[in-house]
Enzyme design. Structure first.
Site, PDB file in Angstrom:
ATOM      1  N   GLU A 120      -4.471   4.541   6.054  1.00  0.00           N
ATOM      2  CA  GLU A 120      -4.160   4.291   4.648  1.00  0.00           C
ATOM      3  C   GLU A 120      -4.447   5.511   3.776  1.00  0.00           C
ATOM      4  O   GLU A 120      -3.681   5.808   2.859  1.00  0.00           O
ATOM      5  CB  GLU A 120      -4.962   3.080   4.146  1.00  0.00           C
ATOM      6  CG  GLU A 120      -4.621   2.650   2.740  1.00  0.00           C
ATOM      7  CD  GLU A 120      -5.216   1.307   2.372  1.00  0.00           C
ATOM      8  OE1 GLU A 120      -5.602   1.141   1.215  1.00  0.00           O
ATOM      9  OE2 GLU A 120      -5.281   0.416   3.254  1.00  0.00           O
ATOM     10  N   ARG A 151       0.803  -1.223   0.000  1.00  0.00           N
ATOM     11  CA  ARG A 151       0.000   0.000   0.000  1.00  0.00           C
ATOM     12  C   ARG A 151       0.837   1.275   0.000  1.00  0.00           C
ATOM     13  O   ARG A 151       0.454   2.288   0.585  1.00  0.00           O
ATOM     14  CB  ARG A 151      -0.968   0.014   1.187  1.00  0.00           C
ATOM     15  CG  ARG A 151      -1.954  -1.149   1.201  1.00  0.00           C
ATOM     16  CD  ARG A 151      -2.838  -1.180  -0.031  1.00  0.00           C
ATOM     17  NE  ARG A 151      -3.674  -2.376  -0.005  1.00  0.00           N
ATOM     18  CZ  ARG A 151      -3.334  -3.543  -0.545  1.00  0.00           C
ATOM     19  NH1 ARG A 151      -2.180  -3.661  -1.178  1.00  0.00           N
ATOM     20  NH2 ARG A 151      -4.147  -4.584  -0.480  1.00  0.00           N
ATOM     21  N   SER A 193     -10.627   0.757   3.189  1.00  0.00           N
ATOM     22  CA  SER A 193      -9.943   0.362   4.428  1.00  0.00           C
ATOM     23  C   SER A 193      -9.192   1.567   4.985  1.00  0.00           C
ATOM     24  O   SER A 193      -8.300   2.096   4.325  1.00  0.00           O
ATOM     25  CB  SER A 193      -8.968  -0.782   4.160  1.00  0.00           C
ATOM     26  OG  SER A 193      -9.665  -1.928   3.719  1.00  0.00           O
TER      27      SER A 193
END
Length: 360
Positions: free
Chosen positions: A352, A169, A246
């Protein structure tokens, strides 16, 4: 180029994010070609003006105060399929294309490689920045190169995927503003078969073994069904999808940190409860953020700020706007969850999404 709105008609950035949060932009421009995008960015840099490059707004948390500078929306479009030898295909896509529409396009053309990334909101240009991934596939598995505007030199250059520092990520582009993605190239396969299925839940639902391939159309259909069940496919009337996906990444720990965490798990939920963990980089393990959040006492639908924000009722990793929230409300819930997990297990969760004008 779209004429920017007048000062009396500010663009509210909440209208351009999947969280539906964010204050006004001082100036808003929609760039519909790569040349226009380069022009706006270069002009703002020359004037030393704050600049926010806005894609689909699916991975942004923008402050209630908005952005005091130019916001340029990436509205570029264009796709090209080049069929190479031995069933290999290169797909070139402009940064402003809707990601899921591109995935649907590849499936309709019997191309394999992107089907497990179906249903992910946002634009193509953001996918390498975040190294987007789902159901066992990441952008790093298929990305060939990107064309970048280097904001320091003002030059456009092609950068191979290997030079982007793609990891879980993240990439060398994330959290920085020294380059803008203009287009991306992906290596796909012809013939209508998927990439090897690497995610156990997806394999079970498809009725295949991990490592098998399946028809790309069937994989896309099942992935979309799984994502809808978790509130991860955008739906204007479903507040569970008013999120940034998320919100926390799965934490990665050094192996020597694990015993202390396991001691806390045993004390809180019992010594016979197995905490899920997976191999990561050498000497490190990846934990499940969702598992930690739930065992720390934050179940699906956990709410805050008089119900204005909550964890999704379908998936504990998504923090959602229930319709009247502010960014401050969302960050208060995020802090509560982060601090609760750290108090329970000694593990710190990291957001994130990219935070603009605010912090957690």
């Amino acid at each position: 180029m779209t004429t920017p709105p007048s000062a009396t008609e500010p663009v509210v950035l909440a209208d351009h994010t999947t969280l539906r949060l964010g204050g006004p932009a001082a100036r808003f421009v929609n760039a519909t070609t790569a040349a226009e995008l380069v022009e706006v960015v270069t002009a703002a840099d020359s004037a030393r003006e704050p600049l926010l490059v806005l894609g689909g707004g699916s991975n942004l948390v923008i402050s209630d105060a908005g952005f005091d500078g130019t916001v340029v929306r990436v509205g570029t479009s264009g796709r090209r399929i080049d069929r190479l030898s031995d069933g290999r295909v290169q797909l070139t896509v402009e940064a402003g294309e809707d990601w899921d529409e591109v995935v649907a396009h590849t499936v309709a053309n019997d191309l394999g490689g992107l089907e497990c990334l179906s249903g992910i909101p946002g634009l193509v240009g953001a996918t390498p920045v975040q190294n987007v991934g789902a159901y066992g596939v990441e952008i790093t598995d298929v990305l060939v190169s990107v064309d970048l505007l280097d904001r320091e030199s003002g030059q456009v250059r092609m950068v191979p995927a290997a030079e982007l520092g793609l990891a879980y990520r993240t990439s060398v582009l994330k959290g920085k503003d020294n380059a803008v993605v203009l287009r991306a190239r992906f290596a796909l396969t012809d013939g209508g078969r998927s990439a090897p299925i690497a995610y156990a839940e997806l394999a079970r639902t498809l009725g295949v073994e991990v490592g098998d391939r399946a028809p790309v159309g069937e994989v896309r259909k099942v992935v979309l069904e799984l994502r809808r069940g978790k509130g991860m496919v955008l739906d204007a009337v479903d507040n569970d999808t008013w999120s940034a996906g998320s919100f926390f990444t799965n934490p990665i720990l050094a192996e020597d940190e694990l015993p202390a965490v396991l001691d806390r798990v045993a004390a809180r939920v019992g010594a016979d409860v197995a905490m899920p963990r997976y191999p990561a980089t050498e000497g490190h393990l990846k934990l499940s953020a969702a598992w930690l959040i739930e065992r720390a006492g934050f179940g699906k639908g956990h709410s805050a700020r008089d119900g204005r924000v909550s964890l999704s009722t379908k998936h504990t990793l998504a923090l959602t706007n229930r319709g009247s929230a502010s960014t401050a409300d969302l960050l208060a819930l995020a802090a509560e969850v982060r601090d609760g997990v750290r108090a329970a297990f000694g593990v710190r969760l990291h957001p994130e999404p990219v935070l603009i004008g605010c912090e957690l």
